[in-house]
Design a protein around this motif. Sequence first.
Motif, short mmCIF file in Angstrom:
data_model
loop_
_atom_site.label_atom_id
_atom_site.label_comp_id
_atom_site.label_asym_id
_atom_site.label_seq_id
_atom_site.Cartn_x
_atom_site.Cartn_y
_atom_site.Cartn_z
N VAL A 275 0.85 -1.19 0.00
CA VAL A 275 0.00 0.00 0.00
C VAL A 275 0.89 1.24 0.00
CG1 VAL A 275 -1.96 -1.05 1.19
CG2 VAL A 275 -0.18 0.06 2.54
N GLU A 276 0.34 2.30 -0.53
CA GLU A 276 1.09 3.55 -0.62
C GLU A 276 0.18 4.68 -0.20
OE1 GLU A 276 3.56 3.96 -4.23
OE2 GLU A 276 2.77 6.00 -4.31
N ASP A 277 0.63 5.52 0.70
CA ASP A 277 -0.22 6.61 1.20
C ASP A 277 0.62 7.88 1.31
OD1 ASP A 277 -2.45 7.88 2.15
OD2 ASP A 277 -2.64 6.69 3.99
N THR A 278 -0.01 9.02 1.02
CA THR A 278 0.69 10.31 1.11
C THR A 278 0.24 10.99 2.38
OG1 THR A 278 0.43 10.35 -1.26
CG2 THR A 278 1.25 12.35 -0.26
N ILE A 279 1.18 11.21 3.27
CA ILE A 279 0.81 11.58 4.65
C ILE A 279 1.56 12.84 5.09
CG2 ILE A 279 0.90 10.76 7.06
CD1 ILE A 279 0.47 7.92 5.97
N GLY A 280 0.83 13.77 5.66
CA GLY A 280 1.45 14.97 6.24
C GLY A 280 1.73 14.72 7.72
N LEU A 281 2.76 15.36 8.23
CA LEU A 281 3.16 15.13 9.63
C LEU A 281 3.18 16.46 10.36
CD1 LEU A 281 5.97 12.67 8.62
CD2 LEU A 281 3.86 12.04 9.78
N ARG A 282 2.46 16.51 11.45
CA ARG A 282 2.35 17.76 12.23
C ARG A 282 1.97 17.41 13.66
NH1 ARG A 282 -1.64 16.33 14.03
NH2 ARG A 282 -3.62 15.98 13.01
N THR A 283 2.13 18.37 14.55
CA THR A 283 1.62 18.14 15.91
C THR A 283 0.47 19.12 16.16
OG1 THR A 283 3.18 19.71 16.88
CG2 THR A 283 3.85 17.40 16.83
N ILE A 284 -0.41 18.72 17.04
CA ILE A 284 -1.49 19.61 17.47
C ILE A 284 -1.63 19.43 18.98
CG2 ILE A 284 -3.39 17.93 17.02
CD1 ILE A 284 -3.70 21.59 16.08
N ALA A 285 -1.73 20.53 19.68
CA ALA A 285 -1.80 20.44 21.16
C ALA A 285 -2.48 21.70 21.69
CB ALA A 285 -0.38 20.33 21.72
N CYS A 286 -2.72 21.71 22.99
CA CYS A 286 -3.27 22.91 23.64
C CYS A 286 -2.31 23.35 24.73
CB CYS A 286 -4.59 22.60 24.31
SG CYS A 286 -5.84 22.08 23.18
N ARG A 287 -2.21 24.68 24.91
CA ARG A 287 -1.49 25.23 26.06
C ARG A 287 -2.40 26.30 26.65
NH1 ARG A 287 3.96 27.39 24.30
NH2 ARG A 287 2.67 29.06 23.51
N GLY A 288 -2.92 26.06 27.83
CA GLY A 288 -3.93 26.98 28.38
C GLY A 288 -5.07 27.09 27.39
N ASN A 289 -5.44 28.33 27.05
CA ASN A 289 -6.54 28.46 26.11
C ASN A 289 -6.08 28.66 24.67
OD1 ASN A 289 -5.75 31.08 26.12
ND2 ASN A 289 -7.75 31.96 26.63
N GLN A 290 -4.84 28.26 24.39
CA GLN A 290 -4.34 28.36 23.01
C GLN A 290 -4.30 26.99 22.33
OE1 GLN A 290 -0.45 30.11 23.66
NE2 GLN A 290 -1.19 32.03 22.75
N ILE A 291 -4.52 27.01 21.02
CA ILE A 291 -4.29 25.79 20.23
C ILE A 291 -2.94 25.96 19.55
CG2 ILE A 291 -5.09 24.51 18.19
CD1 ILE A 291 -7.90 25.09 19.02
N LEU A 292 -2.12 24.91 19.61
CA LEU A 292 -0.78 24.99 19.02
C LEU A 292 -0.68 24.02 17.84
CD1 LEU A 292 1.38 24.81 22.30
CD2 LEU A 292 0.45 26.85 21.21
#
Length: 583
Positions: A275-292
């Motif tokens: 199988v072959e897949d095209t995948i993006g890599l990133r992080t997502i998180a929260c710090r207090g009331n912010q989205i990072l």
Amino acid sequence: MQTIYLSHLHDQAFRAKFHQKQLACDQLVTLTGRTSIPLEGPWRLCPDQYDTCLRAGWYAYTGKETTPVDCDFEFWKEVIVPSVWNTEHEPWEYYEGSMLYRTEFASSQKEGTRTFLVFEGVANRAYVFLNGIYLGFHEGASTPFSVEITASLQDRNTLLVCANNTRSVSSVPSENTDWFNYGGIYRQVHLMQVPPSFIRHWYVRLLDAHTLGIDIELSGIHDSVQVVCKELGLSLLLAVHDHTASVQVPFTGQVWGIENPKRYTFCLQYGQDRVEDTIGLRTIACRGNQILLNEKPIFLRGVCLHEDHPDFGRYVNENLVRRSLEDAKLLGCNCIRLSHYPHHRYMAEIADELGMLLWEELPVYWAIAFSDPAVLADAKNQLSELILRDRNRCSVIIWSVGNENPDTDERLAFMSSLASLARSLDPSRLVGAACLVNEHTLCIQDRLEACLDVIGLNEYYGWYDPDMGKLKILLEHSLKDKPVLITEFGAGAKAGFHDAEAALFSEERQALFYKQQFVLLLGSPTVSGTFPWLLYDFRSPRRMNKYQGGYNRKGLIDQSRRHKKLAYATVQTEYRRFKEQGR
Ligand code: GCB
């Protein structure tokens, strides 16, 4: 004899016979990254209001025998699948119930291969029969399911599906929604052939900014699986234990982002399966009331979207999805809330490619039978199917477990167990829901908040509640240690209706609503993202005043997707200004 007997059984008894065999997430296979044979084109359809096919066993007739006297497959109407039946034949526009779908297909199965039937979406439930044999039942309109048919496949095959869209208190969603209840096989059906040992699922994501995690689930006998990503210089041979293989490796590549949606091609080889897949890599998180996003704060300039088109209902193709994403991009958005159910997988695939973030949602909408364990099992299954389908799509940053549900102990237990399930299946994303407001103290106050990473707020001050002043107070009272997203706010406007005095349902009124709302929302430290309700007008049988005529008119663009209302430019200006300020 059985035919006569079944046709006289009362409802629950005959249904129970079919409901025993459920097609659920444990049987699902991942479709992405493979070639499959589409079973699209003309099928034969017939409404079956009294479920005579299931009661009297019409499904057992495959064409070799004389059909029962009340059934004549040749007479059924020819319709192109996938589609919703409501837009295909006028008498079926408001039909709710069972619709029989029948097609024939030839298939040659190579020695040793395994064949699966994969359905991407059947509204709202499906009973599947191949060559007269019952394969199983699936509940839930918006998530994929599959079934292995290796043993029942012949050179010429008859596939019969009973698609049923009856609204029910024991379903997810329940009987009452603010959208149209389209029915049918409205997403693609595929035949998928794989070698005897094959890759069932794969999950590739960043565990943190510097670590790539890969988990693979396998069906077969080989003791290793190979993973290659040339651009990242990765070529790994992973040992298989108990049908799984996992690895964590350092990541030094480029992250995926809105401005630069960089993706990498991953190839997996297990025995003869690839199988072959095209995948993006990133992080997502929260710090207090912010989205990072990738460790940097991001304000979500969002908009909400339904899957609904005047000519096609809930059916979408790639062009329609691209068009929605373009309209949202042009509006200045970096995020779309896919309300209120899982949209077509194209959405996340194309959002990955274009650099758009997504909020994906389960149809745990308004009042659900929260105390019914079968309903919870259904919601959990739909959530698992959605996560298995989309967890490699980096555009998806939030799983939402529900929308505006009445506050009861049963609801809290139900939804918190969905939140835990989302986290256990996919710890790499945030969990959210549209929460409740205490209208006396004017504060977001919902016991569910404790189980969520992000708190959604749907508010209509200046519309249902004419006093927009309350919003200012509510925002001041609702500063949380978690991000608060305004997951809905909006006003109705009939495209083309203008009024200098900004009368209700005029385009001017809607534009004014957004101007006033944005002054409060974009100026408030409470808010980490805004999602106007919504991009396009959509059908809703609940909306029956003279301006609505069966449509919810809160779109910034009308249902034909051609007429941009004045408010579209208002939101665009606000988002542009906001972006220029670096948010
Ligand atoms: C809401 C619901 C949404 C409706 C919207 C409206 O709060 O979440 O599904 O369509 O309000 O237009 O009233």
